[in-house]
Write an enzyme that holds these catalytic residues in place. Structure first.
Site: not given
Ligand code: EPU
Length: 424
Positions: A22-23, A95, A119, A124, A127, A310, A332, A403
């Site tokens: 998925k991701n 997201r 989720c 999340r 920035d 995850d 995380v 999802r």
């Molecule tokens: N963060 C910030 N600023 C940003 C982006 C992230 O502070 O601009 C913080 C977040 O709040 C969090 C941490 O950095 O505390 C990690 O967030 P990240 O951006 O890496 O997560 P994401 O890209 O939103 C993806 C996966 C998630 C998975 C995370 C961590 C996708 C679509 N989603 O999310 O997948 O948990 O990386 O590996 O790729 C899931 O599949 O269930 C899922 C939630």
């Protein structure tokens, strides 16, 4: 709303074929907007989130062909030249919708999108995405419910971007934007997740010049155009880990097929620590628990290659019935222990040390109850709890599960589990 009825199930046994990731799929589909040529994807999982991404892209002008039931997808036209923005209700479904921002800035030079949903597992922020876009010369404006961005006249410019946190989708968005920016972009403190690597590999096949993917520094030399390509979506390491953890919880012996074991190194170490025997080939993992009760083990999540956040909820369900006390630290997301009340209602003995740290005192068995899933991975955790609990567990909140997991009840039934989806 549907619910799942799960009854205590003997050791799971057999083989399960793993879906496309998925991701990995979400950014790869978004990358189709970076070219005017055709893109062909194989091994596309059939999930709510991939459906949402395809619908978002169609709303932006994408023309797609997929035969019903097929995992092959042809995107005949990915790039839009119109200044469109997708409907809010679609963007807010997940997201990952924000992954269209980078390609839109790089292509038409404009995006407007509702703040992404996803989720409820923490703040999340986005920035870091915005910081990177701005460094490339874009103007990004945040309004009450929308975020819009505009590339400078002449298009995005390559930049040196140091992320404060190695955001996965942040790295992916900036990587896509940089492929068509003028000059060189260096993303440091980049995410190293396999999903970032597959995106970069596909972009390279499309003609992008990228080095360093899989390390914390990615260097991109911008190109004027990218071409279409064919790309196979890699296996879903989180789905694979979920089934292995379920097998371990039930004392079972299960093989996951079509995976890349190297992506799961830290997870396999933890499964070995709870007492599982693990054997790997190039594309499969076999776990054998030989009917034993799992042993306690400590767990700390983190960015790749650390233990994936995850898989923390499924692993907590496993440790809930382990022998001994385990400490779980979620590093995380600040709100990803939402599944605790449901596990506790089933008899799990879990104490919170803080919002992100739990002490799990393993109990001999759980008791089936009616529980509600609060997010995608918590939903699979509750399935595992249901498989090991006495009696029957009824799980609602399946909109989260669907999802990210394709036909979980069919796959688990194939492994001998007593699980049934009940339509409301
Ligand atoms: N963060 C910030 N600023 C940003 C982006 C992230 O502070 O601009 C913080 C977040 O709040 C969090 C941490 O950095 O505390 C990690 O967030 P990240 O951006 O890496 O997560 P994401 O890209 O939103 C993806 C996966 C998630 C998975 C995370 C961590 C996708 C679509 N989603 O999310 O997948 O948990 O990386 O590996 O790729 C899931 O599949 O269930 C899922 C939630």
């Amino acid at each position: 709303m549907d619910s799942l009825l799960v009854s205590k199930s003997g050791p799971l046994s057999g083989e399960v074929k793993i879906q496309g990731s998925k991701n990995a799929a979400l950014p790869l589909l978004a990358a189709s907007m970076l070219t005017v040529e055709q893109m062909r994807f194989s091994n596309l999982p059939d999930l709510r989130d991939t459906e949402t991404m395809l619908a978002l892209l169609r709303a932006l002008g994408s023309v797609q062909k997929q035969e019903s039931g097929s995992t092959e997808l042809l995107i005949e036209k990915g790039r839009t030249s119109i200044l469109a923005h997708p409907p809010d209700w679609l963007a807010q479904k997940m997201r990952g919708s924000f992954l269209i921002a980078g390609p839109l800035l790089a292509g038409p030079g404009y995006f407007q999108i509702a703040f992404p949903g996803g989720c409820p597992i923490g703040k999340r922020e986005i920035d870091q995405h915005i910081k990177g876009f701005r460094a490339m010369g874009a103007e990004v404006i945040s309004e009450a419910r929308h975020l819009s961005g505009k590339a400078p006249a002449g298009g995005l410019r390559g930049a040196k971007i140091k992320l404060d946190t190695p955001s996965v989708t942040g790295t992916e968005n900036l990587l896509m934007a940089a492929t068509l920016a003028a000059g060189k972009t260096v993303i440091s403190n980049a995410a190293c997740e396999p999903e970032v690597v597959s995106l970069a590999d596909c972009l390279v096949q499309m003609g992008a010049k990228i080095t360093g993917q899989g390390t914390s520094q990615i260097v991109i030399e911008g190109k004027k155009t990218l071409s279409g390509t064919e790309y196979q979506i890699p296996p879903d390491r989180i789905e694979a880990g979920s089934y292995l953890i379920a097998a371990a919880g039930t004392g079972g012996a299960v093989s996951v097929l079509g995976v890349n074991p190297a992506d799961l190194t830290r997870v396999l170490d933890h499964l070995a620590a709870v007492g599982a025997e693990i054997e790997t080939t190039e594309s499969s993992i076999r776990l054998n628990m030989r009917g034993k009760r799992p042993q306690a083990c400590d767990l700390m999540t983190g960015p790749y290659p650390a233990f994936p956040t995850d898989l923390q909820p499924p692993f907590m369900a496993l440790l809930a019935i382990a022998e001994g006390v385990s400490r779980i630290e979620e590093r995380v997301f600040e709100d990803r222990l939402n599944h605790l009340p449901a596990l506790r209602s089933m008899g799990a003995d879990i104490i919170l040390e803080s919002n992100t740290c739990a002490l799990v005192k393993g109990v001999k068995s759980l008791t089936g109850k009616a529980v509600k899933a609060t997010d995608l991975r918590a939903a699979f955790g509750l399935i595992i709890a249901g498989l090991v609990a006495e009696g029957t567990t009824s799980i609602s909140g399946l909109e989260h599960l669907d999802r990210g997991y394709q036909s979980p009840e069919l796959k688990l039934t194939g492994l001998g589990a007593a699980i049934q989806r009940m339509a409301d």
